[in-house]
Design an enzyme around this catalytic site. Sequence first.
Site: not given
Length: 369
Positions: A253-255, A257
């Site tokens: 999810a971080y990647g 975003t």
Amino acid sequence: QRGFCFMLTSLMAISPSASLRFHPQLLIPSSLFPAKNHEFLFSLPHPRVSHHKFDSCGLLTVGSGQNPLRSGGNSISNPLTIRAEASSSPVNRQPMLPPYNVLITGSTKGIGYALAKEFLKAGDNIIICSRSAERVESALQSLRGEFGEQHVWGTTCDVREGQDVKNLVAFAQQNLKYIDLWINNAGSNAYSYKPLAEASDEDLIEVVTTNTLGLMICCREAVNMMLNQPRGGHIFNIDGAGSDGRPTPRFAAYGATKRSVVHLTKSLQAELRMQDVKNVVVHNLSPGMVTTDLLMSGATTKQAKFFINVLAEPAEVVAEYLVPIVRSIPANGSTKPTYIRFLTGLKAYSQIFSRLAFGARRNRYVLED
């Protein structure tokens, strides 16, 4: 090691448009360094530099060695041509001269705090902010103790909330009248490293609303504020792991975003160009691998320890390098969007070569097996 040395030697004979990548065994797996704030994972640029094309990034791809303002796999496209409102016409537009008024989100710790200190050292005025009132007060006391009360202000702000960001703009205008440089540094990985299938709703909402929605809200309010400033302004969006499109297992999810950060920056540039805006410019800023607490907590494997020791730098070192480059943009009157990188390809190759050939940087931050 002999094979790696051969590749490094061969680099000298490669044309500027060539692209050299490490053997897959030497690629850095994204999963080793789950990034939060900020940006321990990095994208190293292709050597190809274009001012008319937004090129793709590659992990551990040879950098050009050119000025970091213009180098980088993601050299940003055409210079912005300005609209500007009546107040930013050539007759009425004010020059942007130092000291600068700088606003940094997520700036009570890590790279955000280090950037704030470096701008203060240069004589600029700073607005810091964070969700935590306690951290804002602590950082404010520390900075004012070193640089004086007349140069730094702080307030709480949750970038996920539109009204909070509007209040942040009002706070900045009340204390500084205008903002020259707005740095979007706030970000989150929810301190959770696991497959997406195991992520909680709360973690996913935290990451996406902070890194994507929060960035959009901040960009919207910064652009609207700067359009009404005779001096205009510059917005810098900080990238992170995944911004080059490569996978980020265990923090997918971080990647995702952070990939959107690059796209949002490009879209904003296009929108401003379509509206003939000249006094507002949007840039990307890449700190590379920074030795935050979060990065160090991920030093649990042999490979992770190797690359942290070889490539990571303290936030203070990164900020000391980046701030003069950021400040040179308004000083030069530039209206060209830029992608500023701390960790270039050639810098990374040089440090890895020194380690493999001479044992340099071994156990620099963490003890290796």
